[in-house]
Design an enzyme around this catalytic site. Structure first.
Site, PDB file in Angstrom:
ATOM      1  N   SER A  85      18.323  27.578  24.436  1.00  0.00           N
ATOM      2  CA  SER A  85      18.863  27.587  25.803  1.00  0.00           C
ATOM      3  C   SER A  85      18.791  26.201  26.441  1.00  0.00           C
ATOM      4  CB  SER A  85      18.138  28.619  26.671  1.00  0.00           C
ATOM      5  OG  SER A  85      16.756  28.380  26.682  1.00  0.00           O
ATOM      6  N   ASP A  99      20.068  21.104  17.711  1.00  0.00           N
ATOM      7  CA  ASP A  99      20.408  22.155  18.677  1.00  0.00           C
ATOM      8  C   ASP A  99      21.441  21.655  19.685  1.00  0.00           C
ATOM      9  OD1 ASP A  99      18.448  20.385  19.515  1.00  0.00           O
ATOM     10  OD2 ASP A  99      17.121  21.902  20.368  1.00  0.00           O
TER      11      ASP A  99
HETATM   12  O1  PMV Z   1      12.435  26.035  17.342  1.00  0.00           O
HETATM   13  P1  PMV Z   1      13.831  25.579  17.291  1.00  0.00           P
HETATM   14  O2  PMV Z   1      14.808  26.698  17.077  1.00  0.00           O
HETATM   15  O3  PMV Z   1      14.212  24.710  18.407  1.00  0.00           O
HETATM   16  O4  PMV Z   1      13.978  24.715  15.945  1.00  0.00           O
HETATM   17  C1  PMV Z   1      13.160  23.617  15.693  1.00  0.00           C
HETATM   18  C2  PMV Z   1      13.588  22.946  14.430  1.00  0.00           C
HETATM   19  C3  PMV Z   1      12.740  21.741  14.045  1.00  0.00           C
HETATM   20  O5  PMV Z   1      13.326  21.183  12.866  1.00  0.00           O
HETATM   21  C4  PMV Z   1      11.328  22.167  13.720  1.00  0.00           C
HETATM   22  C5  PMV Z   1      12.700  20.684  15.139  1.00  0.00           C
HETATM   23  C6  PMV Z   1      13.996  19.917  15.330  1.00  0.00           C
HETATM   24  O6  PMV Z   1      14.224  19.447  16.448  1.00  0.00           O
HETATM   25  O7  PMV Z   1      14.776  19.773  14.379  1.00  0.00           O
END
Ligand code: PMV
Length: 306
Positions: free
Chosen positions: A92, A136
């Site tokens: 989000s 993300d």
């Molecule tokens: O927890 P999430 O869904 O935001 O995923 C984190 C993924 C990581 O590789 C651990 C951190 C990143 O920013 O890539």
């Protein structure tokens, strides 16, 4: 004039944690979206109406960065609304940042490319949470399914259809920065071992990229389950996530893994549609909550007001 935009939530398919160290990852956008509306405001200050405090911090920082970069003196009213809870790990924070920037750029007539939206949004996210690869942010921006390397060095959209995933929420919110720091501490202690795990994860991502493009789902499932085992050795899984993954595979999924930082949030299972119901039931039987999603969704877009 009021502009409304939306950005999709996301699921990490493979490559989490290693992506923080320069390895690639695969991420898909889901059809659960976060909506932002922006309009000029007559009041003396900006007004942010966001149901989640966390979201309003990201909107505030986005406004600060955007206004100072483009010398905007107007005040704005920003409202957010989401089809998914901020507790499930669908991203989000990045979705709200990307959707706010897009809305501001349309409202104030400042043309921004996808890469410019990525760079500015990533700056906002790093200012607030200080760690993160930016995957993300990229998926909220570009949507669909991406091959991504840390910091956005490579953002490559993959040609593929919808993948059939069952998503199981573990019931616990993960704290991503804490888990990223935990892996970093483990790497300081056991550098060779951890770098070996990252290398293996990187190889799985390479193989999985091909599988997605030629629709080798069975093979892709196996790679996902192997990725989960590697994440277990980084000590980021939990008993609940492990049992959801295990039971999904037992119930006939092609493969399954935790998705994201670990420590909670969601797991994903790749399924043939014929097995969906059995896998959903299996996940629920060990305490998981099934969230229905469609993958490969569109990136940030204008909903109304243009
Ligand atoms: O927890 P999430 O869904 O935001 O995923 C984190 C993924 C990581 O590789 C651990 C951190 C990143 O920013 O890539």
């Amino acid at each position: 004039m009021k502009i409304q935009t939306s950005a999709p939530g996301k699921l990490m398919l493979l490559g989490e944690h290693a992506v923080v160290y320069g390895y690639p990852c695969l991420v898909t956008a889901v059809d659960n979206r976060l909506y932002v509306s922006a309009e000029l405001h007559k009041k003396k200050e900006d007004e942010i109406v966001a149901p989640q405090v966390k979201e309003s911090n990201f909107v505030k920082e986005t406004l600060r960065v955007f206004k100072s970069k483009y010398h905007i003196l107007d005040n704005l009213k920003i409202e957010t609304q989401s089809e998914f809870s901020h507790t499930v790990g669908f991203g989000s924070s990045s979705a709200v940042t990307v959707a706010t920037l897009k809305a501001l750029s349309i409202l104030l007539d400042i043309s921004l490319s996808s890469k410019e939206i990525f760079d500015l949004s990533y700056e906002v996210v790093l200012a607030i949470q200080s760690v993160g690869s930016g995957f993300d942010v990229a998926i909220a921006d570009y949507g669909h399914t991406l091959y991504f390397t840390g910091g956005g060095k490579e953002i490559r959209p993959l040609k593929n259809d919808e993948m059939h995933l069952v998503v199981g929420y573990s019931g616990t919110k993960a704290d991503t920065p804490t888990l990223v720091k935990k892996v970093s501490a483990l790497r300081k202690e056991k550098k060779e071992e951890v770098d070996g795990i990252f290398d293996s994860i990187g190889k799985l991502v390479g193989q999985a990229t091909e599988c997605i493009q030629i629709k080798k789902w069975e093979e892709l499932g196996k790679l996902m389950t192997q990725n989960h085992t590697l994440l277990q050795s980084l000590d980021v899984s939990t008993d609940r996530l492990d049992s959801m993954v295990h039971t999904a595979v037992e119930a006939g999924a092609y493969g399954a893994k935790l998705s994201g930082a670990g420590g909670g949030d969601c797991m994903i299972a790749l399924v043939h549609e014929d097995k969906r119901e059995a896998v959903e039931k299996a996940i629920e039987s060990v305490g998981g909550e099934v969230i229905r999603v469609k993958t490969n969704a569109e990136g940030v877009r204008i909903e109304s007001g243009e």
